[in-house]
Design an enzyme around this catalytic site. Structure first.
Site, mmCIF file in Angstrom:
data_model
loop_
_atom_site.group_PDB
_atom_site.id
_atom_site.type_symbol
_atom_site.label_atom_id
_atom_site.label_comp_id
_atom_site.label_asym_id
_atom_site.label_seq_id
_atom_site.Cartn_x
_atom_site.Cartn_y
_atom_site.Cartn_z
ATOM 1 N N GLU A 55 0.771 9.175 -0.480
ATOM 2 C CA GLU A 55 0.577 7.858 -1.080
ATOM 3 C C GLU A 55 0.693 6.800 0.016
ATOM 4 O O GLU A 55 1.755 6.633 0.613
ATOM 5 C CB GLU A 55 1.613 7.616 -2.169
ATOM 6 C CG GLU A 55 1.480 8.571 -3.342
ATOM 7 C CD GLU A 55 2.533 8.347 -4.397
ATOM 8 O OE1 GLU A 55 2.196 7.809 -5.465
ATOM 9 O OE2 GLU A 55 3.700 8.718 -4.155
ATOM 10 N N VAL A 56 -0.404 6.117 0.288
ATOM 11 C CA VAL A 56 -0.445 5.070 1.305
ATOM 12 C C VAL A 56 -0.271 3.734 0.593
ATOM 13 O O VAL A 56 -1.134 3.306 -0.180
ATOM 14 C CB VAL A 56 -1.773 5.113 2.079
ATOM 15 C CG1 VAL A 56 -1.878 3.925 3.035
ATOM 16 C CG2 VAL A 56 -1.899 6.428 2.842
#
Length: 320
Positions: free
Chosen positions: A153-154
């Site tokens: 998850e960026v």
């Protein structure tokens, strides 16, 4: 890629940091690891030995894997020549504030600064940094173990630069991960919030005596787990509506689903109830050691990944 990544610093060598270390090295990066733990050398060596077969099974050449990993005396030494830093420290805001103040001071100006934070958005610990320094800090939250589970998850902070977001996407893609950008900061991000919602209902069902922990796990692994490994909740629901798709599903069973949702439980989790739940889980799984259970998990995850790879990498949209 927007920039080259040749050297990675891994700060924190717990379960997540060790997994990142093996993955980065398997993709040819020079990795410098920093952690105050006294058994750092042994922990790194054991992890590389344990994870090498997993990486080989994913088609990676692990020849010379350990030669690409170096132990750093401290954070300063670890990040001195880094192109990317992956932080895996405790989930405490003040700790991360102090650590990232050190990282922006000691790492090269071009270094991308990523945090494996599971719940704390980067804006919470970058407020004291200059705009230029904060621009290169963002979340890169993996799922355990990151050398096997593809998702990252960026999550950019309020002052993260768009070039840093793109660099993070490039970097994680280059090491075989599947990065997803989440454009709004929220505690826990997406994956852990979904996991928490399901876990809360699971605890409630066990607490109410509806099912045992072991049988609840069987429900998941023999139904939703299988489905979600291939299609996810929204596509699964779209297919659940038949030819009419998601619209048909909502129009015909949406009300009953909402009614059931209104009745979802909230576990009480008093100390006594929590202790009973712990004992129930230990009764179900406590006869096996952590390495035994983790080994079984990892073999099964590899089997799922292999099956998905054999089924093809094209999306359903592309296939249609």
């Amino acid at each position: 890629m927007t920039r080259p990544f040749r050297t990675a610093a891994v700060i924190g060598a717990g379960t997540i940091g060790l997994s990142w270390t093996a993955l980065f090295a398997a993709y040819g990066l020079t990795v410098r690891v920093s952690d105050p733990r006294e058994d750092l050398a042994e922990a790194v060596a054991d992890a590389l030995e344990q994870y090498a077969p997993h990486l080989t099974a994913r088609g990676l050449d692990v020849t010379g894997l350990a030669d690409r990993v170096h132990l750093a005396a401290d954070v300063t030494e670890a990040v001195r020549d880094a192109d990317v830093v992956q932080e895996n420290g405790p989930e405490r805001v003040e700790f991360k504030k102090d650590l990232f103040a050190t990282l922006v001071r000691e790492a090269p100006a071009h270094a991308l600064l990523l945090s494996s934070s599971s719940a704390i958005p980067s804006t919470a610990f970058t407020g004291a940094l200059t705009a230029e320094d904060a621009a290169r800090v963002l979340i890169g939250h993996p799922f355990n173990p990151p050398h096997l589970i593809p998702l990252v998850e960026v999550v950019p902070g309020e002052r993260t630069g768009e070039d840093a977001v793109q660099a993070a996407l490039d970097f994680y893609t280059s090491v075989g991960r599947t990065p997803v950008v989440e454009r709004k900061e929220i505690p826990g991000f997406v994956g852990n919030r979904l996991q928490n919602a399901l876990s809360r209902e699971a605890v409630y069902l066990v607490e109410q005596g509806v099912v045992t922990p072991e049988d609840l796990d069987k429900v998941m692994t023999n139904s939703l787990g299988l489905r979600w490994a291939t299609v996810g909740p929204f596509l699964g629901a779209h297919l659940g509506g038949g030819p009419g798709g998601y619209r048909h599903l909502v129009e015909h069973i949406g009300a009953s689903m909402r009614d059931m949702g209104d009745g979802l439980g909230r576990p009480a989790q008093t100390p006594d109830q929590q202790e009973r739940l712990i004992e129930a889980v230990e009764k179900a799984y406590g006869s096996s050691t952590y390495p035994e259970l983790a080994g079984t998990r990892d073999r099964r995850q590899l089997a799922v990944l292999d099956a998905l790879a054999a089924a093809g990498t094209t999306t359903m949209k592309e296939e249609n």
